[in-house]
Design an enzyme around this catalytic site. Sequence first.
Site, PDB file in Angstrom:
ATOM      1  N   VAL A  89     -10.486   5.235  -5.938  1.00 57.21           N
ATOM      2  CA  VAL A  89     -10.349   6.654  -5.606  1.00 57.21           C
ATOM      3  C   VAL A  89     -11.550   7.204  -4.843  1.00 57.21           C
ATOM      4  CG1 VAL A  89      -8.780   7.135  -7.526  1.00 57.21           C
ATOM      5  CG2 VAL A  89     -11.266   7.412  -7.850  1.00 57.21           C
ATOM      6  N   ALA A 137     -12.083   9.227 -27.849  1.00 59.30           N
ATOM      7  CA  ALA A 137     -10.937   8.366 -28.168  1.00 59.30           C
ATOM      8  C   ALA A 137     -11.405   6.924 -28.019  1.00 59.30           C
ATOM      9  CB  ALA A 137      -9.759   8.654 -27.240  1.00 59.30           C
ATOM     10  N   ASN A 175      -6.456  10.020 -13.968  1.00 58.19           N
ATOM     11  CA  ASN A 175      -7.195   9.490 -15.113  1.00 58.19           C
ATOM     12  C   ASN A 175      -8.492   8.787 -14.716  1.00 58.19           C
ATOM     13  OD1 ASN A 175      -7.355   8.614 -18.017  1.00 58.19           O
ATOM     14  ND2 ASN A 175      -7.187   6.607 -17.064  1.00 58.19           N
ATOM     15  N   LYS A 204     -17.166  16.351 -15.107  1.00 67.56           N
ATOM     16  CA  LYS A 204     -16.005  16.821 -15.859  1.00 67.56           C
ATOM     17  C   LYS A 204     -15.896  18.353 -15.822  1.00 67.56           C
ATOM     18  CE  LYS A 204     -14.145  12.950 -17.259  1.00 67.56           C
ATOM     19  NZ  LYS A 204     -12.796  12.541 -16.793  1.00 67.56           N
ATOM     20  N   ASP A 238      -5.491   0.785 -10.318  1.00 72.06           N
ATOM     21  CA  ASP A 238      -6.799   0.499 -10.904  1.00 72.06           C
ATOM     22  C   ASP A 238      -7.602  -0.271  -9.859  1.00 72.06           C
ATOM     23  OD1 ASP A 238      -7.520   0.605 -14.204  1.00 72.06           O
ATOM     24  OD2 ASP A 238      -8.944  -0.441 -12.914  1.00 72.06           O
ATOM     25  N   TYR A 276     -22.076  12.869 -15.992  1.00 68.51           N
ATOM     26  CA  TYR A 276     -20.686  12.851 -16.442  1.00 68.51           C
ATOM     27  C   TYR A 276     -20.211  14.255 -16.815  1.00 68.51           C
ATOM     28  CZ  TYR A 276     -16.570  11.300 -19.096  1.00 68.51           C
ATOM     29  OH  TYR A 276     -15.298  11.105 -19.563  1.00 68.51           O
TER      30      TYR A 276
END
Length: 265
Positions: free
Chosen positions: A82, A206, A108, A177, A53, A173
């Site tokens: 990343v 979620a 992730n 994706k 992270d 976004y």
Amino acid sequence: MSPSAAAVPPYVPPHGLLAGRSVLVTAAAGGGIGLATARRVLEEGARALVISDIHPRRLEESVAALRHDFSDRRIEAQLANVTVEAEVQALVDFAEDATGGVDVLVNNAGLGGSKRVIEMTDEEWHKVLDVTLTGTFRMTRAMLRKMQPRGRGAIVNNASVLGWRAQKEQAHYAAAKAGVMALTRCSALEAAEFGVRINAVSPSIAFHEHLKKTAPAELLQSLASREAFGRAAEVWEIANVIVFLASDYASYLVGEVVSASSQHP
């Protein structure tokens, strides 16, 4: 009419789906899908785990909690961004050394936000794509260089239903994706030649603490109410799909994007 919210099902007991495997999960600090996945892979028998992270305190707290609950496993943590190639390489090298070879990579890491296209700056656009799409590419590239010579391995990417569906203020976004989905399909065909599987999960919504802090409550409740069950997914429900895709039960799945959504039209 919106459906009544269904009760959250009981937590699924482990079945040893990842017994003896080693796993690397990016963006696994905090209370989101990443940490839920880290916990789930250990429950499913992973022998070694590395989580990464960009938040030092949250990462330290997360690895401490995992070590407390799974004291018989090798659990390590590494700070990594990343968007920085040197840090990606360092993370993969660290994970390889710590685990004796990574069997499963879970990509992730991602970044969202809400902004209309007409108001969006180049910087805001590039930042979301750099973390969410290019970061996934960097991690996949680095990990394939390790997995392909071994002739085995699994990579699971975290996509989103916004890669398929339209939503206001989500152009950056959603584009990122959708790119993750395309990257998954194309890279999977290349990796399959070497016995490595690449697939993706595509969650709708979620609930977790970070999401609740970055999106209006009214919007989140509206999105959740449109799901067939009338509720958002639990993060562990998404982690279950990730574990399935990483396991031998998905041995013939190549380049698939599995929708983890119950949203009706």
